[in-house]
Design a protein around this motif. Sequence first.
Motif, PDB file in Angstrom:
ATOM      1  N   ILE A 173      27.316 -24.536  49.213  1.00 52.40           N
ATOM      2  CA  ILE A 173      28.393 -24.781  48.250  1.00 52.40           C
ATOM      3  C   ILE A 173      28.867 -26.227  48.357  1.00 52.40           C
ATOM      4  O   ILE A 173      29.032 -26.923  47.344  1.00 52.40           O
ATOM      5  CB  ILE A 173      29.555 -23.804  48.497  1.00 52.40           C
ATOM      6  N   PRO A 187      26.504 -23.943  44.435  1.00 58.25           N
ATOM      7  CA  PRO A 187      27.450 -22.825  44.576  1.00 58.25           C
ATOM      8  C   PRO A 187      26.801 -21.469  44.392  1.00 58.25           C
ATOM      9  O   PRO A 187      27.169 -20.502  45.079  1.00 58.25           O
ATOM     10  CB  PRO A 187      28.491 -23.106  43.482  1.00 58.25           C
ATOM     11  N   LYS A 219      26.968 -18.695  47.322  1.00 58.35           N
ATOM     12  CA  LYS A 219      27.649 -17.404  47.193  1.00 58.35           C
ATOM     13  C   LYS A 219      26.700 -16.240  47.463  1.00 58.35           C
ATOM     14  O   LYS A 219      27.102 -15.206  48.012  1.00 58.35           O
ATOM     15  CB  LYS A 219      28.253 -17.289  45.801  1.00 58.35           C
ATOM     16  N   GLN A 270      26.531 -15.918  51.191  1.00 61.65           N
ATOM     17  CA  GLN A 270      27.762 -15.368  51.747  1.00 61.65           C
ATOM     18  C   GLN A 270      27.871 -13.868  51.465  1.00 61.65           C
ATOM     19  O   GLN A 270      28.317 -13.093  52.320  1.00 61.65           O
ATOM     20  CB  GLN A 270      28.965 -16.122  51.172  1.00 61.65           C
TER      21      GLN A 270
END
Length: 449
Positions: free
Chosen positions: A417, A422, A426, A429
């Motif tokens: 990110i 990004p 994500k 994550q």
Amino acid sequence: MLVVGYENLPGRRNAAAPVPAVVPASATAPASSNSASSNSSPAATLDAAAVQTAYETCVQKAFPTRADAAPRAAACSRALGSHQLKPDEVALARLTRGIARVALGDKVMASEDYLEAIKHYDRLINPANPDALNLFRRAAALDAIGETDKALADYSDAIKADPDASLAFLNRGILLATRKRSYDRAIQDFDRVLVLVPDNVEALISRGDAFIHLGDFGRGMADLDRAIALSPENAYAFLVRGLAYARRDDARAAMSDYDTTLKYDPNNVYALVNRAALFSLDRKPDLALKDLDRAILLDPTFARAFYNRGYVYFMQKSYDKAIEDYGAAIALDPEMGLAYNNRGLTRAIVGRDLTQALADSDMALKLMPTNLEVRDTRAFIYLKLGEPTQALKEYNDALDIDPSRAISLYGRGLAKIRAGDPAGGKADQAAAETLYPEVAQQFSMYGLD
């Protein structure tokens, strides 16, 4: 977790045990061969009977333990200070006082005694017809100053000179297990001891520990249980069995055995440090600190005690104290990669000395090149430094080895990110939170989210 976990210590016998696996001491310039130490009272006026009494109190049958180290060290000093001992008596008195001094915490003066004992045994031993007992004793002194290979050679020569030398088999086995990690060969030596001396408690403990290290929990526990049945107040047997239970994640049984160890040997620093580990894992930091403070008071040269206390302080968010204790551990043991790693991580968390934090992680990586915690720590520091590309490299290195490592996945997502990806970040994550739902909280605690 980002923090490297608590270190459980190996169940090595204290240097002052009757059959010593002696902790190496730093060498100092030896004094004259038959002198008392500078802190002993003059004994030159002793008559022959008094010298003999002092010598017999010094050497007795077995090597000193913590319980009798002080009077025996004093007796050795009286006998040596008389300048009336024969060369073989000087050698044994020096060796015995060295072991007693280690038990009393004076490793520097003990080293002087060991070196002098070795010099005397070098002169006493005839290479063409060596005496097994003198070889055994020189081996004990060599082991004490860290000369493992020479000690092993002397134990082997002692066995050649006397194939029934059970203590030489026992000590050689202990060295093979504790210094060489050659557990199969060590077990052969312990087997021989138990043929020569059935139900030898030391051999049962040592063989049991070797079996545990080889993953044979059944036979290991059988030996340790037998040792305790034969010697129900043997603190060391309970310590080693406690370590075995801890390796099996049986914290309750381990705690019970550490408690019993300390019942019979209240100053056993290994039991204190390992019990503190269990207290910490059970979220009882005050009890852990109490044990660790006592361990450090008893042995201020015990690097692992400082390391573990640093870990407790870290968990309490007492970061300055943690950094100080990790530094103390490093000063005592410059090869302790875990302490470098944790100090670097702690420095990064508080946001000070980030350059020094990276230097710590560099040293940790050098000492532990395959440790994934080190990769995570380095990546975390790079994120703190605002270098997501470098962090990404460290996380990728960790995930190449363990693709399911949640901490590394989440950290890589954060690095992506910050590096301008990004979507990819994500995704990482989300995958990490599936593996470990609290992973985001870990990073948030340390100032990264």
